[in-house]
Structure formats: structure tokens, C-alpha cells
Design a protein around this motif. Structure first.
Motif, PDB file in Angstrom:
ATOM      1  N   TRP A 231      -8.301  -3.676  -4.552  1.00 18.62           N
ATOM      2  CA  TRP A 231      -7.229  -3.102  -5.381  1.00 18.62           C
ATOM      3  C   TRP A 231      -5.895  -3.216  -4.666  1.00 18.62           C
ATOM      4  CZ3 TRP A 231      -4.056   0.902  -3.907  1.00 18.62           C
ATOM      5  CH2 TRP A 231      -3.182   1.390  -4.886  1.00 18.62           C
ATOM      6  N   PHE A 232      -5.865  -2.891  -3.378  1.00 19.59           N
ATOM      7  CA  PHE A 232      -4.632  -2.906  -2.584  1.00 19.59           C
ATOM      8  C   PHE A 232      -4.000  -4.293  -2.596  1.00 19.59           C
ATOM      9  CE2 PHE A 232      -2.079  -3.171   1.207  1.00 19.59           C
ATOM     10  CZ  PHE A 232      -1.571  -1.902   1.425  1.00 19.59           C
ATOM     11  N   LEU A 233      -4.789  -5.321  -2.312  1.00 16.27           N
ATOM     12  CA  LEU A 233      -4.242  -6.675  -2.254  1.00 16.27           C
ATOM     13  C   LEU A 233      -3.851  -7.178  -3.638  1.00 16.27           C
ATOM     14  CD1 LEU A 233      -6.508  -8.337   0.451  1.00 16.27           C
ATOM     15  CD2 LEU A 233      -4.054  -7.856   0.617  1.00 16.27           C
ATOM     16  N   THR A 234      -4.609  -6.799  -4.664  1.00 13.81           N
ATOM     17  CA  THR A 234      -4.249  -7.188  -6.023  1.00 13.81           C
ATOM     18  C   THR A 234      -2.892  -6.610  -6.410  1.00 13.81           C
ATOM     19  OG1 THR A 234      -6.584  -7.329  -6.688  1.00 13.81           O
ATOM     20  CG2 THR A 234      -4.951  -7.109  -8.441  1.00 13.81           C
TER      21      THR A 234
ATOM     22  N   GLN B 255      -1.387  -2.830   7.785  1.00 11.41           N
ATOM     23  CA  GLN B 255      -0.310  -2.164   8.514  1.00 11.41           C
ATOM     24  C   GLN B 255       0.974  -2.291   7.707  1.00 11.41           C
ATOM     25  OE1 GLN B 255       0.718  -3.905  12.300  1.00 11.41           O
ATOM     26  NE2 GLN B 255       1.879  -2.120  12.974  1.00 11.41           N
ATOM     27  N   VAL B 256       1.624  -1.154   7.482  1.00 13.68           N
ATOM     28  CA  VAL B 256       2.850  -1.112   6.690  1.00 13.68           C
ATOM     29  C   VAL B 256       3.982  -0.580   7.559  1.00 13.68           C
ATOM     30  CG1 VAL B 256       3.993  -0.064   4.703  1.00 13.68           C
ATOM     31  CG2 VAL B 256       1.615  -0.845   4.515  1.00 13.68           C
ATOM     32  N   ARG B 257       5.119  -1.271   7.498  1.00 10.54           N
ATOM     33  CA  ARG B 257       6.304  -0.857   8.259  1.00 10.54           C
ATOM     34  C   ARG B 257       7.531  -0.961   7.357  1.00 10.54           C
ATOM     35  NH1 ARG B 257       6.843  -4.351  13.226  1.00 10.54           N
ATOM     36  NH2 ARG B 257       5.281  -2.880  14.003  1.00 10.54           N
ATOM     37  N   ALA B 258       8.275   0.128   7.279  1.00  5.35           N
ATOM     38  CA  ALA B 258       9.524   0.129   6.504  1.00  5.35           C
ATOM     39  C   ALA B 258       9.309  -0.408   5.100  1.00  5.35           C
ATOM     40  CB  ALA B 258      10.599  -0.671   7.241  1.00  5.35           C
ATOM     41  N   ASP B 259       8.272   0.100   4.439  1.00  4.57           N
ATOM     42  CA  ASP B 259       7.971  -0.253   3.056  1.00  4.57           C
ATOM     43  C   ASP B 259       7.674  -1.744   2.879  1.00  4.57           C
ATOM     44  OD1 ASP B 259       7.570   0.795   0.461  1.00  4.57           O
ATOM     45  OD2 ASP B 259       9.469  -0.061  -0.215  1.00  4.57           O
ATOM     46  N   ARG B 260       7.030  -2.322   3.883  1.00  2.00           N
ATOM     47  CA  ARG B 260       6.673  -3.742   3.828  1.00  2.00           C
ATOM     48  C   ARG B 260       5.318  -3.945   4.491  1.00  2.00           C
ATOM     49  NH1 ARG B 260       7.330  -8.234   7.261  1.00  2.00           N
ATOM     50  NH2 ARG B 260       7.617 -10.211   6.140  1.00  2.00           N
ATOM     51  N   LEU B 261       4.445  -4.719   3.845  1.00  2.00           N
ATOM     52  CA  LEU B 261       3.142  -5.030   4.420  1.00  2.00           C
ATOM     53  C   LEU B 261       3.322  -6.016   5.558  1.00  2.00           C
ATOM     54  CD1 LEU B 261       0.053  -4.730   4.323  1.00  2.00           C
ATOM     55  CD2 LEU B 261       0.009  -6.633   2.682  1.00  2.00           C
TER      56      LEU B 261
ATOM     57  N   GLY C 154       3.376  -7.811  -6.724  1.00  2.00           N
ATOM     58  CA  GLY C 154       4.739  -7.384  -6.420  1.00  2.00           C
ATOM     59  C   GLY C 154       4.916  -5.886  -6.327  1.00  2.00           C
ATOM     60  N   LEU C 155       3.811  -5.145  -6.316  1.00  2.00           N
ATOM     61  CA  LEU C 155       3.881  -3.691  -6.219  1.00  2.00           C
ATOM     62  C   LEU C 155       3.652  -3.242  -4.780  1.00  2.00           C
ATOM     63  CD1 LEU C 155       1.759  -2.918  -9.408  1.00  2.00           C
ATOM     64  CD2 LEU C 155       4.253  -3.102  -9.221  1.00  2.00           C
ATOM     65  N   GLY C 156       3.929  -1.996  -4.520  1.00  2.00           N
ATOM     66  CA  GLY C 156       3.719  -1.426  -3.191  1.00  2.00           C
ATOM     67  C   GLY C 156       2.578  -0.426  -3.222  1.00  2.00           C
TER      68      GLY C 156
END
Length: 252
Positions: free
Chosen positions: A201-204, A139-145, A209-211
Motif C-alpha cells: 500500500w505504501f509504495l502504491t 526512511q522519510v526525511r523532510a516529507d520525502r522518501l 504521487g501521494l505521501g
């Protein structure tokens, strides 16, 4: 049931592992924006008719009214359906050459099919998720996981996740394998459901430090062929394991 003013948009993307045809993909997903219900399953490739089993699981959940999967109630009919369809596929001539299954496939058929499972239902301001195995929700909110479930780190992935079996005792699923989570949503939140290769891939990427959600959002806004090309590029570069890939992106 979902709140009357809740508007849900979602998109599903899927690609089989490199070298396989599209109809050989053993991932499955199903969703209903009207019912605010979604499910993803990843069939274990070493098991017999795993894609069939994955499809039965996700379709049954989206059709059901259960907040959480009632394994004892709805798993046995699905297991019976799988057994009937798998038996049909294994009869002489059904594999296209007039011959019965080779011995190693007969053994797999008797062992049954296996798949991971992830479900999501939105009820009012709350969402409810159930997971068996390593198919993940982010779940992502305001460009933050905000939420990662059921795995939270790239190192959590391994080669033997929990699985739901087509010949498994239904009582064993909730007591040993199934985990639940509830969360709150706000307007504009995005929820991503994805099978293990893409989830890793997503968690890596996130841990680096990437989005990664920004990459996915860009791909989701473009034709399917762009997503397919991106997956192939990531596989070639070694960033994405060569496996079936499924992504369900939900915007609340």
C-alpha cells in the motif's frame, strides 16, 4: 552502540487479517529504544506455528549484540526452541479436542515454519538493516522518501518471497536470501518497518504521487482503534490486501 545523545521513540501497531482473532496474527515485532534495535517478521500462514517462529526470530535479534544476524550461530538454537514448542502444541489434547493433529498439519509440522525477517540497528549516525523477504523499511526525511528497502516498487511484491525456515540449513540464509543496507540518519528522520500488505500500500501510494507517511503519522498520533478502523476501511475499499498488518514507526 547508539550515540549517547540519540533519542529514539517508537510505536508498534498490529492487526490480524479480517476474520481472524488477535491471537491468530502471525506477524511479530520487537524493539528496544535503549539498545536501538528493532525487528519485524511475517510468518507464512501456510506453514505450521508460523507466528511462534516469527516471534522467536524478532525477540532473539533484539536481545543479541550482533550488528547483522549471525545466522550460523543463533539460528540453530531458535530452530531447536521452535521444534520443542511446536511438538508440544501437536501432542494429543494440545489442540483442545483430545485428538492428534490431522495428517495435513502433521505434514506442515515436518516441513517447519517460515517467515520473512527485517532488522534495524542504529549505531551512531548510521543505521544497518538486514532483510529476508518482503517485509520493508522506509526512511522519510523532510516529507520525502529517502530509502525503500529491500523492495522499491509496488510491482516487486510477489507470492513467493524469500523466507527463513525453522528447519532450514542455517548456512543457506546468508548465502541465498539475506540482503543488507546501511544508511545515514538525521535528527527528525522517521523510519517505518512494515509487513508486506502495508508496504505494498505504501509504495502504491508513493508511486501515485501521494505521501503515505503523512497518513501513517496521523494514525500513529491517535488511539490504536483509529488505526484498526482505517485498516478495515482500506481493506473494504480494495486498497489494502486482507492480511496481517504490522507497523513499527521509529523517530530519531
Amino acid at each position: 552502540m547508539p550515540a549517547a545523545d540519540l533519542v529514539i521513540q517508537f510505536r508498534e501497531l498490529r492487526l490480524s487479517r479480517g476474520g481472524n482473532r488477535a491471537d491468530e496474527c502471525e506477524d511479530a515485532s520487537a524493539g528496544s529504544a535503549d539498545r536501538a534495535r528493532f525487528a519485524v517478521a511475517d510468518g507464512a500462514s501456510e506453514s505450521f506455528q508460523a507466528g511462534l517462529w516469527a516471534n522467536l526470530l524478532v525477540e532473539a535479534y533484539v536481545r543479541s549484540d550482533d550488528l547483522h544476524p549471525d545466522w550460523l550461530e543463533w539460528l540453530p538454537p531458535l530452530q531447536a526452541s521452535w521444534a520443542e514448542l511446536a511438538d508440544h502444541a501437536s501432542r494429543p489434547g494440545e489442540n483442545g479436542d483430545g485428538a492428534s493433529l490431522p495428517w495435513y498439519l502433521e505434514s506442515r509440522m515436518h516441513q517447519g515454519a517460515f517467515a520473512t525477517f527485517l532488522s534495524l540497528v542504529v549505531e551512531g549516525p548510521t543505521w544497518h538493516a538486514v532483510a529476508v523477504g518482503d517485509t520493508c523499511l522506509f526512511q522519510v526525511r523532510a516529507d520525502r522518501l529517502e530509502v525503500a528497502f529491500p523492495l522499491t516498487r509496488a510491482d516487486d511484491f510477489h507470492s513467493s518471497p524469500w523466507l527463513v525456515g525453522s528447519r532450514q540449513a542455517p548456512a543457506g540464509v546468508p548465502s541465498q536470501q539475506s540482503v543488507r543496507l546501511e544508511g545515514e540518519w538525521r535528527a527528525g528522520d522517521r523510519v517505518y518497518l512494515m509487513t508486506d500488505a502495508l508496504a505494498h500500500w505504501f509504495l502504491t501510494q508513493h508511486e501515485g504521487g501521494l505521501g503515505p507517511w503523512r497518513v501513517l503519522d496521523e494514525l500513529l498520533a491517535r488511539p490504536r482503534e483509529v488505526f484498526e478502523g482505517w485498516v478495515e476501511e482500506q481493506r473494504g475499499a480494495g486498497w489494502l490486501r486482507n492480511d496481517d498488518v504490522t507497523l513499527v514507526a521509529i523517530c530519531l
